[in-house]
Design a protein around this motif. Structure first.
Motif, PDB file in Angstrom:
ATOM      1  N   GLY A   1     -29.796 -28.998  14.605  1.00 51.04           N
ATOM      2  CA  GLY A   1     -31.179 -29.277  14.246  1.00 51.04           C
ATOM      3  C   GLY A   1     -31.743 -30.299  15.204  1.00 51.04           C
ATOM      4  O   GLY A   1     -31.003 -30.952  15.954  1.00 51.04           O
ATOM      5  N   GLY A   2     -33.065 -30.421  15.173  1.00 48.59           N
ATOM      6  CA  GLY A   2     -33.735 -31.422  15.996  1.00 48.59           C
ATOM      7  C   GLY A   2     -34.769 -32.127  15.136  1.00 48.59           C
ATOM      8  O   GLY A   2     -35.252 -31.574  14.145  1.00 48.59           O
ATOM      9  N   ALA A   3     -35.116 -33.349  15.503  1.00 45.73           N
ATOM     10  CA  ALA A   3     -36.142 -34.073  14.752  1.00 45.73           C
ATOM     11  C   ALA A   3     -36.840 -35.065  15.659  1.00 45.73           C
ATOM     12  O   ALA A   3     -36.215 -35.678  16.529  1.00 45.73           O
ATOM     13  CB  ALA A   3     -35.524 -34.813  13.570  1.00 45.73           C
ATOM     14  N   ALA A   4     -38.144 -35.197  15.446  1.00 40.72           N
ATOM     15  CA  ALA A   4     -38.925 -36.215  16.155  1.00 40.72           C
ATOM     16  C   ALA A   4     -39.746 -36.938  15.080  1.00 40.72           C
ATOM     17  O   ALA A   4     -40.911 -36.629  14.863  1.00 40.72           O
ATOM     18  CB  ALA A   4     -39.815 -35.577  17.214  1.00 40.72           C
ATOM     19  N   PRO A   5     -39.122 -37.897  14.387  1.00 38.64           N
ATOM     20  CA  PRO A   5     -39.752 -38.485  13.198  1.00 38.64           C
ATOM     21  C   PRO A   5     -41.000 -39.316  13.499  1.00 38.64           C
ATOM     22  O   PRO A   5     -41.855 -39.459  12.641  1.00 38.64           O
ATOM     23  CB  PRO A   5     -38.662 -39.391  12.619  1.00 38.64           C
ATOM     24  N   GLU A   6     -41.093 -39.901  14.698  1.00 37.11           N
ATOM     25  CA  GLU A   6     -42.202 -40.827  14.963  1.00 37.11           C
ATOM     26  C   GLU A   6     -42.901 -40.494  16.280  1.00 37.11           C
ATOM     27  O   GLU A   6     -43.396 -41.377  16.958  1.00 37.11           O
ATOM     28  CB  GLU A   6     -41.671 -42.283  14.999  1.00 37.11           C
ATOM     29  N   TRP A   7     -42.947 -39.232  16.641  1.00 35.97           N
ATOM     30  CA  TRP A   7     -43.453 -38.873  17.970  1.00 35.97           C
ATOM     31  C   TRP A   7     -44.952 -39.132  18.113  1.00 35.97           C
ATOM     32  O   TRP A   7     -45.695 -39.074  17.145  1.00 35.97           O
ATOM     33  CB  TRP A   7     -43.142 -37.406  18.269  1.00 35.97           C
ATOM     34  N   TYR A   8     -45.379 -39.420  19.341  1.00 31.70           N
ATOM     35  CA  TYR A   8     -46.814 -39.452  19.626  1.00 31.70           C
ATOM     36  C   TYR A   8     -47.136 -38.831  20.976  1.00 31.70           C
ATOM     37  O   TYR A   8     -48.240 -38.361  21.232  1.00 31.70           O
ATOM     38  CB  TYR A   8     -47.372 -40.895  19.642  1.00 31.70           C
ATOM     39  N   SER A   9     -46.182 -38.847  21.894  1.00 28.10           N
ATOM     40  CA  SER A   9     -46.498 -38.551  23.290  1.00 28.10           C
ATOM     41  C   SER A   9     -46.661 -37.052  23.517  1.00 28.10           C
ATOM     42  O   SER A   9     -46.022 -36.240  22.845  1.00 28.10           O
ATOM     43  CB  SER A   9     -45.361 -39.110  24.159  1.00 28.10           C
ATOM     44  N   GLN A  10     -47.484 -36.685  24.502  1.00 25.25           N
ATOM     45  CA  GLN A  10     -47.597 -35.264  24.854  1.00 25.25           C
ATOM     46  C   GLN A  10     -46.242 -34.712  25.284  1.00 25.25           C
ATOM     47  O   GLN A  10     -45.973 -33.534  25.144  1.00 25.25           O
ATOM     48  CB  GLN A  10     -48.599 -35.060  26.005  1.00 25.25           C
ATOM     49  N   LYS A  11     -45.386 -35.588  25.832  1.00 23.47           N
ATOM     50  CA  LYS A  11     -44.065 -35.119  26.280  1.00 23.47           C
ATOM     51  C   LYS A  11     -43.208 -34.640  25.123  1.00 23.47           C
ATOM     52  O   LYS A  11     -42.287 -33.843  25.302  1.00 23.47           O
ATOM     53  CB  LYS A  11     -43.332 -36.260  27.014  1.00 23.47           C
ATOM     54  N   ALA A  12     -43.490 -35.146  23.933  1.00 27.42           N
ATOM     55  CA  ALA A  12     -42.694 -34.710  22.779  1.00 27.42           C
ATOM     56  C   ALA A  12     -42.979 -33.248  22.441  1.00 27.42           C
ATOM     57  O   ALA A  12     -42.140 -32.577  21.830  1.00 27.42           O
ATOM     58  CB  ALA A  12     -42.987 -35.602  21.578  1.00 27.42           C
ATOM     59  N   LEU A  13     -44.143 -32.752  22.842  1.00 27.71           N
ATOM     60  CA  LEU A  13     -44.493 -31.361  22.512  1.00 27.71           C
ATOM     61  C   LEU A  13     -43.601 -30.356  23.250  1.00 27.71           C
ATOM     62  O   LEU A  13     -43.040 -29.463  22.615  1.00 27.71           O
ATOM     63  CB  LEU A  13     -45.978 -31.096  22.781  1.00 27.71           C
ATOM     64  N   PRO A  14     -43.462 -30.479  24.593  1.00 26.25           N
ATOM     65  CA  PRO A  14     -42.511 -29.544  25.213  1.00 26.25           C
ATOM     66  C   PRO A  14     -41.077 -29.761  24.725  1.00 26.25           C
ATOM     67  O   PRO A  14     -40.326 -28.790  24.611  1.00 26.25           O
ATOM     68  CB  PRO A  14     -42.640 -29.823  26.716  1.00 26.25           C
ATOM     69  N   ILE A  15     -40.704 -30.993  24.413  1.00 24.88           N
ATOM     70  CA  ILE A  15     -39.321 -31.208  23.947  1.00 24.88           C
ATOM     71  C   ILE A  15     -39.088 -30.428  22.655  1.00 24.88           C
ATOM     72  O   ILE A  15     -38.152 -29.632  22.544  1.00 24.88           O
ATOM     73  CB  ILE A  15     -39.019 -32.713  23.736  1.00 24.88           C
ATOM     74  N   GLY A  16     -39.972 -30.644  21.691  1.00 31.39           N
ATOM     75  CA  GLY A  16     -39.822 -29.919  20.424  1.00 31.39           C
ATOM     76  C   GLY A  16     -39.848 -28.419  20.655  1.00 31.39           C
ATOM     77  O   GLY A  16     -39.066 -27.666  20.069  1.00 31.39           O
ATOM     78  N   THR A  17     -40.746 -27.987  21.545  1.00 30.45           N
ATOM     79  CA  THR A  17     -40.919 -26.547  21.751  1.00 30.45           C
ATOM     80  C   THR A  17     -39.744 -25.937  22.510  1.00 30.45           C
ATOM     81  O   THR A  17     -39.334 -24.814  22.222  1.00 30.45           O
ATOM     82  CB  THR A  17     -42.270 -26.280  22.455  1.00 30.45           C
ATOM     83  N   TYR A  18     -39.169 -26.668  23.494  1.00 26.94           N
ATOM     84  CA  TYR A  18     -37.994 -26.045  24.139  1.00 26.94           C
ATOM     85  C   TYR A  18     -36.779 -26.098  23.231  1.00 26.94           C
ATOM     86  O   TYR A  18     -35.902 -25.237  23.329  1.00 26.94           O
ATOM     87  CB  TYR A  18     -37.735 -26.537  25.567  1.00 26.94           C
ATOM     88  N   PHE A  19     -36.718 -27.071  22.333  1.00 27.46           N
ATOM     89  CA  PHE A  19     -35.651 -27.021  21.315  1.00 27.46           C
ATOM     90  C   PHE A  19     -35.804 -25.731  20.502  1.00 27.46           C
ATOM     91  O   PHE A  19     -34.874 -24.957  20.376  1.00 27.46           O
ATOM     92  CB  PHE A  19     -35.756 -28.231  20.365  1.00 27.46           C
ATOM     93  N   VAL A  20     -37.010 -25.528  19.959  1.00 22.67           N
ATOM     94  CA  VAL A  20     -37.229 -24.362  19.102  1.00 22.67           C
ATOM     95  C   VAL A  20     -37.035 -23.063  19.898  1.00 22.67           C
ATOM     96  O   VAL A  20     -36.382 -22.128  19.430  1.00 22.67           O
ATOM     97  CB  VAL A  20     -38.626 -24.428  18.450  1.00 22.67           C
ATOM     98  N   ALA A  21     -37.586 -23.015  21.114  1.00 19.47           N
ATOM     99  CA  ALA A  21     -37.467 -21.787  21.916  1.00 19.47           C
ATOM    100  C   ALA A  21     -36.019 -21.530  22.327  1.00 19.47           C
ATOM    101  O   ALA A  21     -35.647 -20.405  22.634  1.00 19.47           O
ATOM    102  CB  ALA A  21     -38.356 -21.891  23.157  1.00 19.47           C
ATOM    103  N   SER A  22     -35.195 -22.582  22.312  1.00 20.17           N
ATOM    104  CA  SER A  22     -33.774 -22.394  22.625  1.00 20.17           C
ATOM    105  C   SER A  22     -32.975 -22.083  21.361  1.00 20.17           C
ATOM    106  O   SER A  22     -31.783 -21.816  21.433  1.00 20.17           O
ATOM    107  CB  SER A  22     -33.205 -23.654  23.284  1.00 20.17           C
ATOM    108  N   GLY A  23     -33.623 -22.176  20.196  1.00 22.86           N
ATOM    109  CA  GLY A  23     -32.943 -21.810  18.955  1.00 22.86           C
ATOM    110  C   GLY A  23     -32.655 -22.964  18.012  1.00 22.86           C
ATOM    111  O   GLY A  23     -31.946 -22.795  17.026  1.00 22.86           O
ATOM    112  N   VAL A  24     -33.225 -24.136  18.284  1.00 24.69           N
ATOM    113  CA  VAL A  24     -32.933 -25.309  17.451  1.00 24.69           C
ATOM    114  C   VAL A  24     -34.129 -25.607  16.533  1.00 24.69           C
ATOM    115  O   VAL A  24     -35.220 -25.947  17.002  1.00 24.69           O
ATOM    116  CB  VAL A  24     -32.629 -26.551  18.325  1.00 24.69           C
ATOM    117  N   TYR A  25     -33.887 -25.489  15.233  1.00 24.45           N
ATOM    118  CA  TYR A  25     -34.895 -25.813  14.216  1.00 24.45           C
ATOM    119  C   TYR A  25     -35.281 -27.291  14.344  1.00 24.45           C
ATOM    120  O   TYR A  25     -34.409 -28.146  14.445  1.00 24.45           O
ATOM    121  CB  TYR A  25     -34.268 -25.536  12.856  1.00 24.45           C
ATOM    122  N   THR A  26     -36.580 -27.578  14.336  1.00 22.05           N
ATOM    123  CA  THR A  26     -37.018 -28.939  14.653  1.00 22.05           C
ATOM    124  C   THR A  26     -38.046 -29.453  13.640  1.00 22.05           C
ATOM    125  O   THR A  26     -39.047 -28.782  13.365  1.00 22.05           O
ATOM    126  CB  THR A  26     -37.606 -28.972  16.083  1.00 22.05           C
TER     127      THR A  26
END
Ligand code: BF8
Length: 621
Positions: free
Chosen positions: A540-565
């Motif tokens: 699994g993945g989690a970004a509990p306190e994210w704000y940055s635009q960079k967190a968006l590709p991170i979350g999305t490549y986790f999900v696109a790679s198969g990791v629930y976020t």
């Protein structure tokens, strides 16, 4: 009391109190002044892309339901998301490119102070690129590798070599849905094209491209940043150091290194070894020079050199408010433009160094590879010169620093397991480790600083779920004492036994935000060992306190790679039910993973555990 509301860590609270006493404006004050924030913006239904706008869609289904051009809410919301995500992908990847450029200059003998530190990794990565290594000098190999990596940015070959590290079953999903990244810059440029007025209006098509752009970041730009930094500065190995604002020194020249790229900060680490500078500091009345890191460049230095880390993103103004910082040296990303104003209330000098990131009111000392070490020494000299200006009446350095263990690169985790992931897989199969969750991302003034990260990490380890971390999340858990082998006492009995056996913390610090690529590589290796896709693994993945635009590709490549976020802060997509449904549900049919939004970290742990149980059941374990 106000301080306790703002931050979890007591050293942070102490300095928040001092900042309030000193009348210093920080992100918390500015956040309060912004309330209530624009509802249209929060829902993502405002389009400011062309000069016919700005246009806003009525989020309650009334009129206006379309922008002047006719774009509906799904188009606007998905396009805004792609836009923000691409900004984040560009930031990571452009940082990666700069590291490759310095690798090239170093191979050609044109840089000052750099050397190729990890020859073994250089050869291993070069072989992946089909570059011959036998009988060649490391400089020759590095030159070919750097050119090969630079070519990944505008790739004409139609795939990114780094992404070939993904398991076949994961790559097959990308091929099927047309989201295999072709080139790093290419996907970002295409994203910019698609968000232009009158290009892509189909939200599904837009979101698929968002996934492709994110993959180009995670398996491209960020992975290149990680690997090239390892080659130049060494692959991290487990070590111990210190965290929190208590790492600042009462009697040494304090230099805070803040930003992201290790190119400059690593040179400063070298520069302070200069005996002349050491002598100079003593001549100026200091006992020496104290380097501390902040944010991701801090993570890079902590991971490789054990430089103490003063804090995460909301600590940048607080560090200055201690009154004890002679210089804050920044490169780029996550630097508040407010810091020269904060510094103006004390004696702190803020030094900007990147042509890409100048901030009015700072001292600009341009950094380039050819003169890196000399510039680094000049910066240290400037900090030393500023030491006599420290006003002792206004200094407060809080409490005691917290000990941390860091340096868990993928290579070292594998080595600790005996060279393969087999023992980890056995532990997962036996249920000693129920699953693995990556907690990543920032702090956000809407959430008590570090509360989301620390609470979630504690909840997960209690449930025998191993936690791996990067970025400001890792710093948060460092301050809270979770990056220590002793923290295994907070873990469930089975995970505790594993940690005790290996002498590792239950929360592993894997590096900066670009080092999320280390998590991808680790997941990929485990999946390959089992012959499954990443989406089949109990991760699994989690970004509990994210704000940055960079967190968006991170979350999305986790999900696109198969990791629930699970995200703790809602992304600006709630204006479109269709976009929301696709990201929270529809993707499950594609990557066997999805996004969820859950601000309560205990409930987030429930969601992650449920997902891990689902994947365990599907694997028959
Ligand atoms: O890249 S976690 S606040 S410092 S964006 Fe920034 Fe967020 Fe911190 Fe590092 Ni990542």
């Amino acid at each position: 009391q106000e301080a306790e509301k703002r931050a979890l860590d007591t050293t942070d609270q102490e300095i928040i109190g001092k900042a309030i006493e000193d009348g210093i404006e920080t992100a918390w004050e500015r956040f309060a002044l912004q309330q209530p924030q624009c509802g249209f913006g929060q829902l993502g239904v405002c389009c400011n892309n062309c000069a016919m706008g700005p246009c806003r869609i009525d989020p309650y289904g009334g009129k206006p339901s379309h922008g002047v051009c006719g774009a509906n809410v799904d188009t606007i919301v998905s396009r805004n998301l792609l836009d923000d995500l691409s900004v984040g992908a560009a930031a990571h990847s452009d940082h990666g490119r700069e590291v490759v450029e310095v690798l090239l200059e170093t191979a050609e003998g044109k840089s000052e102070g750099y050397r190729i530190c990890d020859e073994e990794k250089l050869k291993r990565v070069a072989e992946e690129y089909g570059i011959g290594t036998a009988g060649r000098s490391k400089e020759d190999i590095a030159k070919d590798l750097a050119l090969g990596m630079l070519a990944e940015f505008g790739s004409v070959k139609g795939f990114i070599q780094m992404a070939e590290r993904a398991p076949d079953k994961t790559k097959a999903i990308w091929t099927e849905f047309g989201i295999t990244p072709r080139g790093i810059d290419r996907e970002i440029v295409e994203a910019m094209h698609r968000v232009h007025m009158g290009v892509d209006a189909d939200f599904i098509n837009i979101l698929l491209h968002a996934m492709r752009t994110a993959l180009a970041d995670g398996w491209g730009g960020s992975m290149i940043a990680t690997d090239c930094s390892d080659i130049l500065f060494g692959t991290p190995k487990p070590l111990t150091s210190w965290a929190n604002l208590g790492t600042l020194s009462t009697d040494k020249v304090n230099v805070v290194l803040h930003g992201h790229n290790p190119l400059l900060s690593e040179m400063i680490v070298q520069a302070v070894e200069d005996p002349e500078l050491k002598k100079y500091a003593i001549e100026k009345g200091a006992k020496g020079i104290n380097l501390v890191g902040m944010c991701c460049t801090g993570n890079e230095l902590l991971m490789r050199s054990g430089i103490p880390i003063a804090g995460n993103v909301l600590d940048q103004e607080l560090a200055i408010a201690t009154g004890a910082v002679e210089a804050m040296v920044v490169d780029y990303q996550c630097i508040f433009p407010s810091i020269p104003a904060t510094a103006g209330c004390y004696h702190t000098k803020v030094v900007t160094t990147s042509r890409k990131a100048k901030i009015p009111g700072t001292q600009y000392m341009e950094f380039s590879a050819e003169t890196a070490l000399s510039t680094a020494k000049e910066i240290i000299r400037l900090a030393i010169d500023n030491y006599p200006n420290r006003n002792l009446d206004r200094v407060r350095i809080p409490g005691k620093p917290m000990k941390v263990m860091a340096g868990f690169s993928e290579e070292e985790i594998r080595k600790a397991l005996g060279g393969t992931y087999k023992p980890l897989i056995d532990a997962i199969v036996a249920g000693q480790i129920k699953g693995v969750v990556g907690i990543v991302g920032c702090n956000h003034p809407r959430i008590k600083q570090d509360y989301g990260h620390v609470t979630l990490a504690k909840e997960l380890i209690k449930r025998n779920i191993l936690v791996v971390e990067t970025g400001c999340a890792a710093i948060a858990c460092g301050k809270a004492g979770l990056l220590l082998p002793e923290a295994a006492d907070n873990a469930g009995s089975r995970l505790k036994a594993v940690c005790n056996l290996l002498g590792i913390p239950p929360v592993l610090h894997m590096g900066s935000c670009v080092d999320n690529s280390r998590i991808l590589v680790m997941a990929s290796m485990v999946a390959k060992e089992l012959g499954v896709s990443i989406g089949d693994l109990p991760l699994g993945g989690a970004a509990p306190e994210w704000y940055s635009q960079k967190a968006l590709p991170i979350g999305t490549y986790f999900v696109a790679s198969g990791v629930y976020t699970v995200l703790g802060i809602p992304p600006k997509i709630f204006g479109s039910k269709n976009v929301l449904n696709l990201l929270a549900e529809g993707l499950k049919g594609i990557t066997n993973s999805a996004f969820a939004v859950e601000p309560d970290p205990v409930k987030a742990a429930d969601l992650l555990e449920e997902e891990i149980n689902r994947k365990r059941a599907a694997l028959g374990i």
